[in-house]
Design an enzyme around this catalytic site. Structure first.
Site, short mmCIF file in Angstrom:
data_model
loop_
_atom_site.label_atom_id
_atom_site.label_comp_id
_atom_site.label_asym_id
_atom_site.label_seq_id
_atom_site.Cartn_x
_atom_site.Cartn_y
_atom_site.Cartn_z
N LEU A 64 17.98 -14.02 4.96
CA LEU A 64 17.71 -12.74 5.65
C LEU A 64 17.41 -12.96 7.12
N ASP B 52 0.05 -37.99 7.02
CA ASP B 52 1.12 -37.86 6.03
C ASP B 52 0.54 -37.93 4.62
N ARG C 292 11.51 -28.62 2.69
CA ARG C 292 11.80 -27.42 1.93
C ARG C 292 13.22 -26.86 2.05
N LYS D 7 10.73 -29.62 -6.81
CA LYS D 7 9.67 -28.67 -7.18
C LYS D 7 9.45 -28.65 -8.69
N ASN E 205 9.22 -37.71 -0.75
CA ASN E 205 8.20 -37.03 0.05
C ASN E 205 7.46 -35.98 -0.79
N ARG F 2 27.94 -24.11 -1.30
CA ARG F 2 27.03 -24.52 -2.37
C ARG F 2 27.70 -24.37 -3.73
N VAL F 3 27.16 -25.04 -4.73
CA VAL F 3 27.59 -24.81 -6.10
C VAL F 3 26.53 -23.94 -6.74
N THR G 226 8.91 -22.65 -6.29
CA THR G 226 9.97 -21.79 -5.79
C THR G 226 10.68 -21.09 -6.95
N SER H 248 19.52 -27.55 -6.39
CA SER H 248 19.63 -28.55 -5.30
C SER H 248 18.62 -29.66 -5.57
N TYR I 145 16.41 -30.53 -3.57
CA TYR I 145 15.11 -29.98 -3.14
C TYR I 145 14.48 -29.16 -4.27
N HIS I 146 15.24 -28.21 -4.82
CA HIS I 146 14.66 -27.36 -5.87
C HIS I 146 14.22 -28.23 -7.06
P1 NAD Z 1 8.12 -25.78 6.75
O1 NAD Z 1 9.05 -26.96 6.70
O2 NAD Z 1 8.17 -24.90 7.94
O3 NAD Z 1 6.61 -26.30 6.58
C1 NAD Z 1 6.25 -27.41 5.80
C2 NAD Z 1 5.28 -28.24 6.61
O4 NAD Z 1 4.88 -29.37 5.82
C3 NAD Z 1 5.90 -28.77 7.90
O5 NAD Z 1 5.10 -28.43 9.02
C4 NAD Z 1 5.96 -30.29 7.69
O6 NAD Z 1 5.76 -31.00 8.90
C5 NAD Z 1 4.86 -30.52 6.67
N1 NAD Z 1 5.08 -31.69 5.80
C6 NAD Z 1 6.20 -31.99 5.08
N2 NAD Z 1 6.01 -33.16 4.44
C7 NAD Z 1 4.75 -33.60 4.76
C8 NAD Z 1 4.00 -34.74 4.41
N3 NAD Z 1 4.50 -35.71 3.61
N4 NAD Z 1 2.74 -34.86 4.91
C9 NAD Z 1 2.21 -33.92 5.73
N5 NAD Z 1 2.90 -32.82 6.11
C10 NAD Z 1 4.16 -32.67 5.62
O7 NAD Z 1 8.34 -24.96 5.39
P2 NAD Z 1 7.88 -23.47 5.03
O8 NAD Z 1 9.06 -22.59 5.11
O9 NAD Z 1 6.63 -23.14 5.72
O10 NAD Z 1 7.58 -23.66 3.48
C11 NAD Z 1 6.30 -24.06 3.04
C12 NAD Z 1 6.32 -24.28 1.54
O11 NAD Z 1 6.70 -23.07 0.88
C13 NAD Z 1 7.29 -25.35 1.07
O12 NAD Z 1 6.71 -26.11 0.05
C14 NAD Z 1 8.47 -24.56 0.55
O13 NAD Z 1 9.13 -25.27 -0.43
C15 NAD Z 1 7.80 -23.31 0.02
N6 NAD Z 1 8.69 -22.14 0.04
C16 NAD Z 1 9.22 -21.70 1.22
C17 NAD Z 1 10.05 -20.58 1.23
C18 NAD Z 1 10.70 -20.07 2.47
O14 NAD Z 1 11.53 -19.13 2.40
N7 NAD Z 1 10.37 -20.59 3.65
C19 NAD Z 1 10.32 -19.93 0.01
C20 NAD Z 1 9.76 -20.41 -1.17
C21 NAD Z 1 8.95 -21.53 -1.15
N1 USQ Z 2 23.28 -17.87 1.97
C1 USQ Z 2 24.30 -17.09 2.51
N2 USQ Z 2 24.49 -17.13 3.86
C2 USQ Z 2 23.73 -17.88 4.68
C3 USQ Z 2 22.68 -18.67 4.13
C4 USQ Z 2 22.50 -18.63 2.76
O1 USQ Z 2 25.01 -16.37 1.80
O2 USQ Z 2 23.97 -17.86 5.89
C5 USQ Z 2 23.04 -17.79 0.49
C6 USQ Z 2 22.99 -19.12 -0.24
O3 USQ Z 2 24.25 -19.49 -0.71
C7 USQ Z 2 22.02 -18.79 -1.37
C8 USQ Z 2 21.09 -17.75 -0.78
O4 USQ Z 2 21.75 -17.23 0.36
O5 USQ Z 2 22.69 -18.18 -2.44
C9 USQ Z 2 19.74 -18.28 -0.36
O6 USQ Z 2 19.89 -19.34 0.57
P1 USQ Z 2 18.71 -19.70 1.59
O7 USQ Z 2 19.16 -20.83 2.43
O8 USQ Z 2 18.19 -18.47 2.23
O9 USQ Z 2 17.56 -20.12 0.58
P2 USQ Z 2 17.38 -21.37 -0.39
O10 USQ Z 2 18.32 -22.45 -0.11
O11 USQ Z 2 17.35 -20.85 -1.78
O12 USQ Z 2 15.95 -21.90 0.04
C10 USQ Z 2 14.95 -21.05 0.60
C11 USQ Z 2 13.89 -21.93 1.23
C12 USQ Z 2 13.26 -22.78 0.12
C13 USQ Z 2 12.74 -21.87 -0.97
C14 USQ Z 2 13.81 -20.95 -1.49
C15 USQ Z 2 13.27 -19.88 -2.42
O13 USQ Z 2 14.48 -22.75 2.23
O14 USQ Z 2 12.20 -23.54 0.68
O15 USQ Z 2 12.25 -22.66 -2.01
O16 USQ Z 2 14.39 -20.23 -0.39
S1 USQ Z 2 14.32 -19.61 -3.79
O17 USQ Z 2 15.68 -19.37 -3.29
O18 USQ Z 2 13.82 -18.46 -4.51
O19 USQ Z 2 14.28 -20.80 -4.60
#
Ligand code: NAD
Ligand code: USQ
Length: 389
Positions: free
Chosen positions: A239, A74, A100, A185, A118, A323-324, A144, A179, A181-182
Site C-alpha cells: 500500500l 545486536d 523483515r 517467523k 538473525n 513471487r510464487v 506475521t 518466503s 523470511y515468513h
Molecule cells: P524494520 O526493518 O524497519 O525494523 C526492524 C529493526 O530491527 C531495524 O531497525 C533493525 O536495525 C533492527 N534489527 C534487525 N535485526 C536486529 C538484531 N539482530 N539486533 C538488533 N536489532 C536488529 O521493520 P518494521 O517494518 O519496523 O517491522 C518490525 C517487525 O514487525 C518485524 O519483526 C516485522 O517482521 C514485523 N512486521 C512488519 C510488518 C510491516 O508491514 N512493516 C508487518 C507485519 C509484521
Molecule cells: N505486491 C504487489 N505489488 C508491489 C509489492 C507487492 O502486488 O509493488 C504484492 C505481493 O506480491 C504480495 C503482497 O503485495 O502478494 C504483499 O507484499 P508486501 O511486499 O507488501 O508484503 P510482504 O512481502 O507480505 O511483507 C510485508 C512486510 C513483512 C510482514 C508482512 C505481513 O514486509 O515484514 O511480515 O508484510 S503479511 O503479508 O501479512 O505476512
C-alpha cells in the site's frame, strides 16, 4: 510499566517506542542499525529523511520531556542481550528486531541464511535471557499473518481445535508461509510456544498484517521524530508503494492477476495494539496469539482504493508475478482478540491515505526510480542483477 522495544530504530519500533513513552511507560530502545545497512547494500533509502537513533531520542526528550534509554547492539550477541535485559529490568519486551523483508530473504542463499539466523537466533537469545533473568517478563513478539499462508479454511488466532478419527486436540494452526523470511517467523513461534511449555514463559505472538502509513500523533510532533518510509521493491510494502506510485504519476505495480488477498493494518493501530498487548500480559506458561490486522483486500482492490482516493489519474500495471504465491484462494481470518481488548480500528477508507499523499509530495524529489522495479524472483536461487552495490 518498564518496556524495552527491540528494533526501536525501525519503521514500527520507533513510533511504538514514543507512543508507549507518551502513554506514561518507561521505555528503552535497542537496535543494531542493521536496517540502515540494508539501505547501503541495496542502494535505497527512506523517502522521508530520518534521524539517527540517538538524535531521535534527544528530539523526543526536547519535545516531550520524557527520557528513552537507547542501547546500540545486536541480539545475536548473547552477552549484550543479557546485559541489556538485566540492566533495564523490563516488565515487557516488545520484539520487532528482525530482518523483515520477504524479497530480501529470497535474494540468494546468503540472504536466506542471514535472515533465518538473525531472526531465529536473536529470538532464542531473548528467550533464554528471559528464562535465566526473570520469567515474569512478558515477551510481545511480532509475528506475521503470512505465517499462515493462504489455507482453504478460515484462519483462527494461532490455535485450531481439531477432531481427527474421533479424538480432539487444540493445536497450533498449521503454517504454510511463502518466503524464507515468513518461515523464520514460524520457527520463532514454535520455539516460543516450547518456551512457554518448559519454562512457563509469558508470550504474546502478534501475527501482524501488512502495515501502511507513515505518521502517528507522536511522529508528527517534530520532523526529527519521523519514522522511515520505504518505497523500493525490497522493503517497500504494497500500500505504501501504491500511494507513492500514485503521487509520482506512475502506474501501480500489481503483481500477477491482483486477486491475491492480504490482511492490512494502519500504523496508528499497530502502536495501539502493542500498548494493549503490553498492558494485559499473557499468563505464565501461556503462548497467546493475536491476529494483528483489521481488514483484508485483494491487491486489485487496494489499487482501486488508492486510485479512488488520489485526486488525479492513476493507472494500474499488472506485472508478471516475481513471487510464487496463490492468486485465487480463500482468505478469511479471525481478528477479535485485540478488538475485545479495546482496539478501535482505523480503516483504509479513513483519512490516512490522504495525509500520506501530502507527505509523499513533500519528499518526492528524493525518490530514486531505479529502486522501484521488482528484481527478486522467487523461482531463482540467486538474484544478483538489480541488487546494486
Ligand atoms: P524494520 O526493518 O524497519 O525494523 C526492524 C529493526 O530491527 C531495524 O531497525 C533493525 O536495525 C533492527 N534489527 C534487525 N535485526 C536486529 C538484531 N539482530 N539486533 C538488533 N536489532 C536488529 O521493520 P518494521 O517494518 O519496523 O517491522 C518490525 C517487525 O514487525 C518485524 O519483526 C516485522 O517482521 C514485523 N512486521 C512488519 C510488518 C510491516 O508491514 N512493516 C508487518 C507485519 C509484521
Ligand atoms: N505486491 C504487489 N505489488 C508491489 C509489492 C507487492 O502486488 O509493488 C504484492 C505481493 O506480491 C504480495 C503482497 O503485495 O502478494 C504483499 O507484499 P508486501 O511486499 O507488501 O508484503 P510482504 O512481502 O507480505 O511483507 C510485508 C512486510 C513483512 C510482514 C508482512 C505481513 O514486509 O515484514 O511480515 O508484510 S503479511 O503479508 O501479512 O505476512
Amino acid at each position: 510499566m518498564r518496556i524495552l522495544v527491540l528494533g526501536g530504530d525501525g519503521y514500527l519500533g520507533w513510533p511504538t517506542a514514543i507512543y508507549l513513552s507518551g502513554q506514561g511507560h518507561d521505555v528503552g530502545v535497542l537496535d543494531n542499525a542493521v536496517r540502515r545497512q540494508y539501505d547501503h547494500e541495496l542502494g535505497s533509502g527512506s523517502l522521508v529523511p530520518i534521524e539517527t537513533m540517538h538524535n531521535r531520542v534527544r528530539a523526543w526528550r526536547d519535545v516531550s520531556g520524557k527520557i528513552i534509554t537507547a542501547y546500540h547492539g545486536d541480539l545475536m550477541d548473547a552477552d549484550f542481550t543479557y546485559e541489556t535485559i538485566r540492566g533495564f529490568a523490563p516488565d515487557a519486551i516488545v520484539h520487532f528486531a528482525e530482518q523483515r523483508s520477504a524479497p530480501y530473504s529470497m535474494i540468494d542463499r546468503k540472504h536466506a541464511v542471514y535472515t533465518q539466523t538473525n531472526n531465529v537466533v536473536g529470538t532464542l537469545n531473548v528467550m533464554f535471557a528471559i528464562g535465566e533473568i526473570d520469567r515474569d517478563i512478558h515477551l510481545v513478539k511480532l509475528g506475521t499473518m503470512g505465517e499462515y499462508g493462504t489455507p482453504n479454511i478460515d484462519i483462527e488466532e494461532g490455535w485450531l481445535d481439531v477432531t481427527h478419527k474421533g479424538r480432539s486436540d487444540r493445536m497450533l494452526f498449521p503454517k504454510r508461509p511463502g518466503s524464507f523470511y515468513h518461515l523464520s517467523k514460524v520457527h520463532d513461534s514454535h520455539n516460543l510456544e516450547f518456551g512457554c511449555r518448559i519454562w512457563d514463559l509469558r508470550v504474546t505472538d502478534l501475527n501482524q498484517g501488512i502495515v501502511y502509513g507513515q505518521e502517528t500523533t507522536e511522529t508528527a510532533l517534530d520532523a526529527r521524530l519521523a519514522t522511515r518510509f520505504d518505497y523500493d521493491s525490497v522493503f517497500g510494502t504494497v500500500l505504501n508503494r501504491f500511494a507513492i506510485q500514485a503521487v509520482l504519476g506512475l502506474p501501480m505495480s500489481v503483481y500477477g492477476g491482483g486477486t491475491q488477498s492480504r490482511a492490512v493494518i494502519d500504523i496508528r493501530d499497530t502502536v495501539e495494539c502493542i500498548r494493549l498487548a503490553c498492558e494485559t500480559p499473557a499468563a505464565a506458561g501461556e503462548f497467546r496469539v493475536f491476529n494483528q490486522a483489521t481488514e483484508s483486500f485483494s491487491l486489485a482492490e487496494m489499487a482501486k482504493i488508492v486510485a479512488n482516493t488520489y485526486p488525479g489519474q492513476v493507472d494500474v500495471e499488472y506485472i508478471d508475478n516475481p513471487r510464487v504465491e496463490a492468486e485465487n484462494h480463500h482468505f478469511t481470518f479471525v481478528h477479535t482478540a485485540l478488538e475485545s481488548l479495546g482496539l478501535r480500528p482505523h480503516l483504509l477508507s479513513d483519512t490516512l491515505l490522504t495525509s500520506m499523499f501530502g507527505i509523499i509530495k513533500q519528499h518526492q524529489n528524493r525518490v530514486d526510480l531505479d529502486v522501484l522495479q521488482p528484481t527478486i524472483n522467487w523461482r531463482q536461487t540467486s538474484n544478483p542483477p538489480g541488487i546494486r552495490s
